[in-house]
Write a protein that holds these residues in place. Structure first.
Motif, PDB file in Angstrom:
ATOM      1  N   GLY A 135       0.781  -1.175  -0.053  1.00  0.00           N
ATOM      2  CA  GLY A 135      -0.176   0.056   0.134  1.00  0.00           C
ATOM      3  C   GLY A 135       0.795   1.229   0.009  1.00  0.00           C
ATOM      4  O   GLY A 135       0.281   2.456  -0.128  1.00  0.00           O
ATOM      5  N   CYS A 136       2.172   1.171   0.160  1.00  0.00           N
ATOM      6  CA  CYS A 136       3.141   2.283   0.217  1.00  0.00           C
ATOM      7  C   CYS A 136       4.114   2.395  -0.959  1.00  0.00           C
ATOM      8  O   CYS A 136       5.109   2.932  -0.952  1.00  0.00           O
ATOM      9  CB  CYS A 136       3.946   2.320   1.445  1.00  0.00           C
ATOM     10  SG  CYS A 136       2.799   2.635   2.925  1.00  0.00           S
ATOM     11  N   GLY A 137       3.752   1.327  -1.920  1.00  0.00           N
ATOM     12  CA  GLY A 137       4.923   1.312  -3.004  1.00  0.00           C
ATOM     13  C   GLY A 137       5.108   2.714  -3.889  1.00  0.00           C
ATOM     14  O   GLY A 137       6.215   2.823  -3.966  1.00  0.00           O
ATOM     15  N   GLN A 138       3.909   3.512  -4.233  1.00  0.00           N
ATOM     16  CA  GLN A 138       4.205   4.734  -4.834  1.00  0.00           C
ATOM     17  C   GLN A 138       5.112   5.824  -4.157  1.00  0.00           C
ATOM     18  O   GLN A 138       6.122   6.253  -4.721  1.00  0.00           O
ATOM     19  CB  GLN A 138       3.076   5.224  -5.157  1.00  0.00           C
ATOM     20  CG  GLN A 138       3.250   6.712  -6.018  1.00  0.00           C
ATOM     21  CD  GLN A 138       3.944   6.585  -7.535  1.00  0.00           C
ATOM     22  OE1 GLN A 138       3.771   5.410  -7.931  1.00  0.00           O
ATOM     23  NE2 GLN A 138       4.625   7.665  -7.695  1.00  0.00           N
ATOM     24  N   ILE A 139       4.656   6.118  -2.926  1.00  0.00           N
ATOM     25  CA  ILE A 139       5.524   6.905  -1.995  1.00  0.00           C
ATOM     26  C   ILE A 139       6.678   6.416  -1.628  1.00  0.00           C
ATOM     27  O   ILE A 139       7.655   6.947  -1.689  1.00  0.00           O
ATOM     28  CB  ILE A 139       4.607   7.370  -0.584  1.00  0.00           C
ATOM     29  CG1 ILE A 139       5.380   8.484  -0.113  1.00  0.00           C
ATOM     30  CG2 ILE A 139       4.502   6.249   0.199  1.00  0.00           C
ATOM     31  CD1 ILE A 139       4.377   9.391   0.700  1.00  0.00           C
ATOM     32  N   GLY A 140       6.883   5.041  -1.526  1.00  0.00           N
ATOM     33  CA  GLY A 140       8.219   4.507  -1.298  1.00  0.00           C
ATOM     34  C   GLY A 140       9.237   4.572  -2.407  1.00  0.00           C
ATOM     35  O   GLY A 140      10.392   4.968  -2.223  1.00  0.00           O
ATOM     36  N   ARG A 141       8.561   4.531  -3.612  1.00  0.00           N
ATOM     37  CA  ARG A 141       9.711   4.543  -4.655  1.00  0.00           C
ATOM     38  C   ARG A 141       9.827   6.060  -4.823  1.00  0.00           C
ATOM     39  O   ARG A 141      11.271   6.319  -5.339  1.00  0.00           O
ATOM     40  CB  ARG A 141       8.854   4.069  -5.853  1.00  0.00           C
ATOM     41  CG  ARG A 141       8.498   2.639  -6.194  1.00  0.00           C
ATOM     42  CD  ARG A 141       7.827   2.255  -7.592  1.00  0.00           C
ATOM     43  NE  ARG A 141       6.794   2.882  -7.818  1.00  0.00           N
ATOM     44  CZ  ARG A 141       5.606   2.114  -7.359  1.00  0.00           C
ATOM     45  NH1 ARG A 141       6.044   0.772  -6.702  1.00  0.00           N
ATOM     46  NH2 ARG A 141       4.437   2.377  -7.608  1.00  0.00           N
ATOM     47  N   GLU A 142       9.130   7.023  -4.459  1.00  0.00           N
ATOM     48  CA  GLU A 142       9.423   8.395  -4.653  1.00  0.00           C
ATOM     49  C   GLU A 142      10.364   8.885  -3.644  1.00  0.00           C
ATOM     50  O   GLU A 142      11.588   9.663  -3.807  1.00  0.00           O
ATOM     51  CB  GLU A 142       8.381   9.261  -4.707  1.00  0.00           C
ATOM     52  CG  GLU A 142       7.175   9.232  -5.561  1.00  0.00           C
ATOM     53  CD  GLU A 142       5.956  10.064  -5.574  1.00  0.00           C
ATOM     54  OE1 GLU A 142       5.793  10.636  -4.320  1.00  0.00           O
ATOM     55  OE2 GLU A 142       4.926  10.004  -6.285  1.00  0.00           O
ATOM     56  N   ILE A 143      10.178   8.464  -2.494  1.00  0.00           N
ATOM     57  CA  ILE A 143      11.262   8.577  -1.380  1.00  0.00           C
ATOM     58  C   ILE A 143      12.740   8.012  -1.683  1.00  0.00           C
ATOM     59  O   ILE A 143      13.888   8.642  -1.660  1.00  0.00           O
ATOM     60  CB  ILE A 143      10.895   8.185  -0.148  1.00  0.00           C
ATOM     61  CG1 ILE A 143       9.784   8.704   0.469  1.00  0.00           C
ATOM     62  CG2 ILE A 143      11.909   8.103   1.082  1.00  0.00           C
ATOM     63  CD1 ILE A 143       9.002   8.191   1.582  1.00  0.00           C
ATOM     64  N   ASP A 144      12.778   6.759  -2.259  1.00  0.00           N
ATOM     65  CA  ASP A 144      13.904   6.074  -2.712  1.00  0.00           C
ATOM     66  C   ASP A 144      14.712   6.886  -3.764  1.00  0.00           C
ATOM     67  O   ASP A 144      15.878   6.896  -3.702  1.00  0.00           O
ATOM     68  CB  ASP A 144      13.702   4.829  -3.176  1.00  0.00           C
ATOM     69  CG  ASP A 144      14.549   3.733  -3.353  1.00  0.00           C
ATOM     70  OD1 ASP A 144      15.663   3.744  -2.553  1.00  0.00           O
ATOM     71  OD2 ASP A 144      15.075   3.262  -4.587  1.00  0.00           O
ATOM     72  N   TYR A 145      13.804   7.509  -4.672  1.00  0.00           N
ATOM     73  CA  TYR A 145      14.375   8.193  -5.594  1.00  0.00           C
ATOM     74  C   TYR A 145      15.280   9.192  -5.215  1.00  0.00           C
ATOM     75  O   TYR A 145      16.255   9.726  -5.538  1.00  0.00           O
ATOM     76  CB  TYR A 145      13.299   8.651  -6.490  1.00  0.00           C
ATOM     77  CG  TYR A 145      13.777  10.031  -7.604  1.00  0.00           C
ATOM     78  CD1 TYR A 145      14.240   9.522  -8.909  1.00  0.00           C
ATOM     79  CD2 TYR A 145      13.251  11.314  -7.324  1.00  0.00           C
ATOM     80  CE1 TYR A 145      14.455  10.667  -9.873  1.00  0.00           C
ATOM     81  CE2 TYR A 145      13.588  12.136  -8.107  1.00  0.00           C
ATOM     82  CZ  TYR A 145      14.342  11.782  -9.446  1.00  0.00           C
ATOM     83  OH  TYR A 145      14.434  12.882 -10.000  1.00  0.00           O
ATOM     84  N   TYR A 146      14.654  10.067  -4.303  1.00  0.00           N
ATOM     85  CA  TYR A 146      15.535  11.313  -3.514  1.00  0.00           C
ATOM     86  C   TYR A 146      16.801  10.715  -2.808  1.00  0.00           C
ATOM     87  O   TYR A 146      17.742  11.329  -2.994  1.00  0.00           O
ATOM     88  CB  TYR A 146      14.617  12.131  -2.749  1.00  0.00           C
ATOM     89  CG  TYR A 146      13.568  12.908  -3.506  1.00  0.00           C
ATOM     90  CD1 TYR A 146      13.914  13.887  -4.359  1.00  0.00           C
ATOM     91  CD2 TYR A 146      12.023  12.557  -3.381  1.00  0.00           C
ATOM     92  CE1 TYR A 146      12.823  14.596  -5.076  1.00  0.00           C
ATOM     93  CE2 TYR A 146      11.147  13.322  -3.718  1.00  0.00           C
ATOM     94  CZ  TYR A 146      11.419  14.092  -4.802  1.00  0.00           C
ATOM     95  OH  TYR A 146      10.715  14.848  -5.475  1.00  0.00           O
TER      96      TYR A 146
END
Length: 401
Positions: free
Chosen positions: A27-38
């Protein structure tokens, strides 16, 4: 996603607590990918004379995501499985307990995940880690059972019990956003607990998407929709130099409906709102009934545009009432964050502005991994005043940061 800019990276010279690991649960896949990107970009570009030392081993990696699988059996029972070693790591577990879009099979039937399901998955992940991590921080933006934070009759204290349970399982720090009542942290007085306010992101979102704002007490006012949210409204009003008003809920204490005394009316306390733009600020929009009634009350008193800030947009009764209020001119914009699930229908609405918190969470994780202070991140007064100043100087548009 915003581009990485040179001044985004924080100057962090201390040694990391351990190798960084990010665990976005189901359920946190999208925000997790964005955080990992930064995190991956910042660390690839950060200069440090110690980067080749043993203490910085694994500092630069193509991803910091640690894969934790949470399979279900046909009965709905489940388990947690960590797919790689986490020994000695500094782990940050992301959980969205109100992501109802996630489903699993229960005796062949599709079952939507409840907050209880997500919380149980969090505990399964911690149990699978099995004490091997050096430190565990849980980032739970919407605090599980945060509205059941105090006891007023013979009832459970769910939020306090959950916090104690997590600490007992080995969680070192809990980070949440805009807790319904931050005093619930008294249940775990010897453990780390931070509640973060997204005030800067709300103001940035409003200024970037709305033209012709005059941010002074003659043209704008901050409104608390109830007595419980006064501190949020007082903070925004003081930082922006605006007047504040509030509504209080008149209830019928002889009746109990759905566990609560029904609201008879919203009564207003404050100076004249006539001709002014309104900022209604609250921690969440649940069904939206109270929010829309407050907006109508302001319009009846002659308010100009009405903007709503809410950290969590739950919209439990759907979007139709908001669509109608927008068509009638009752509301102009609603701003909520990406800290919880946002439906595709919500993101397409003309009245909706999404405020991303991904970079902010990445800042917090990056800083905590170095055991550095996040006090400047928790107090955004300087950043708010800077962006308002730039808005006033540059007219209708804010230059990209």
């Amino acid at each position: 996603m915003e581009p990485i800019r040179r001044h985004d990276k924080r100057e962090l010279d201390s040694i990391p607590v351990g190798s960084l690991g990010l665990v976005p649960l189901k359920g946190c896949g999208q925000i997790g990918r964005e955080i990992d990107y930064y995190l991956t970009r910042w660390r690839a570009e950060r200069e440090s004379e110690h980067k080749n030392s043993l203490a910085f081993a694994g500092y630069q990696r193509p991803t910091y995501v640690v894969d934790v699988d949470l399979p279900r059996f046909g009965t709905g029972e489940g388990k947690g499985v960590v797919k790689s070693s986490v020994r000695g790591m500094d782990l940050y577990i992301l959980v969205d307990v109100v992501n109802y879009s996630e489903t699993y099979k229960l005796f062949g039937e599709e079952n939507h995940m409840s907050p209880d399901d997500h919380y149980q998955n969090l505990k399964r992940a911690i149990a699978a880690i099995g004490g091997k991590a050096r430190r565990i921080t849980v980032i739970m933006p919407y605090l599980y059972e945060g509205r059941q934070h105090k006891r007023s009759m013979r009832e459970s204290l769910d939020c306090a019990i959950a916090l104690q349970e997590l600490v007992h399982m080995g969680v070192d720090n809990i980070i949440t956003f805009d807790a319904h009542d931050p005093r619930v942290q008294n249940a775990i007085p010897l453990s780390g607990f931070d509640t973060v306010q997204p005030a800067y992101q709300f103001i940035k979102g409003l200024l970037r998407h709305v033209d012709g704002l005059h941010i002074d007490s003659d043209h704008m006012m901050v409104i608390s929709p109830d007595e419980g949210g006064m501190s949020r409204a007082v903070y925004i009003a003081n930082v922006l130099g605006l007047d504040m008003g509030m509504f209080y809920k008149r209830r019928d204490y002889t009746i109990v409906e759905n566990g609560k005394n029904p609201i008879i009316a919203h009564e207003f306390l404050g100076s004249s709102v006539e001709g002014k733009d309104m900022i209604i600020i609250d921690d969440m929009i649940s069904s939206g009934d109270s929010c829309l009634e407050v907006a109508r009350g302001l319009k009846d008193r002659g308010a100009n545009r009405v903007f709503v800030f809410a950290t969590f947009g739950l919209f439990t009764a759907g979007l139709d009432a908001f669509d109608q209020a927008y068509r009638e001119g009752t509301i102009d914009r609603i701003l909520t964050t990406n800290l919880i699930y946002q439906s595709p229908e919500l993101l397409e609405r003309p009245w909706y502005i999404s405020c991303s918190m991904s970079k902010y969470i990445a800042y917090i994780i990056d800083t905590l991994n170095h055991d550095s202070s996040i006090s400047d991140l928790l107090n955004p007064v300087t950043r708010i005043q800077s962006i308002v100043s730039r808005y006033n100087q540059n007219g209708l548009h804010i230059p990209e940061e």
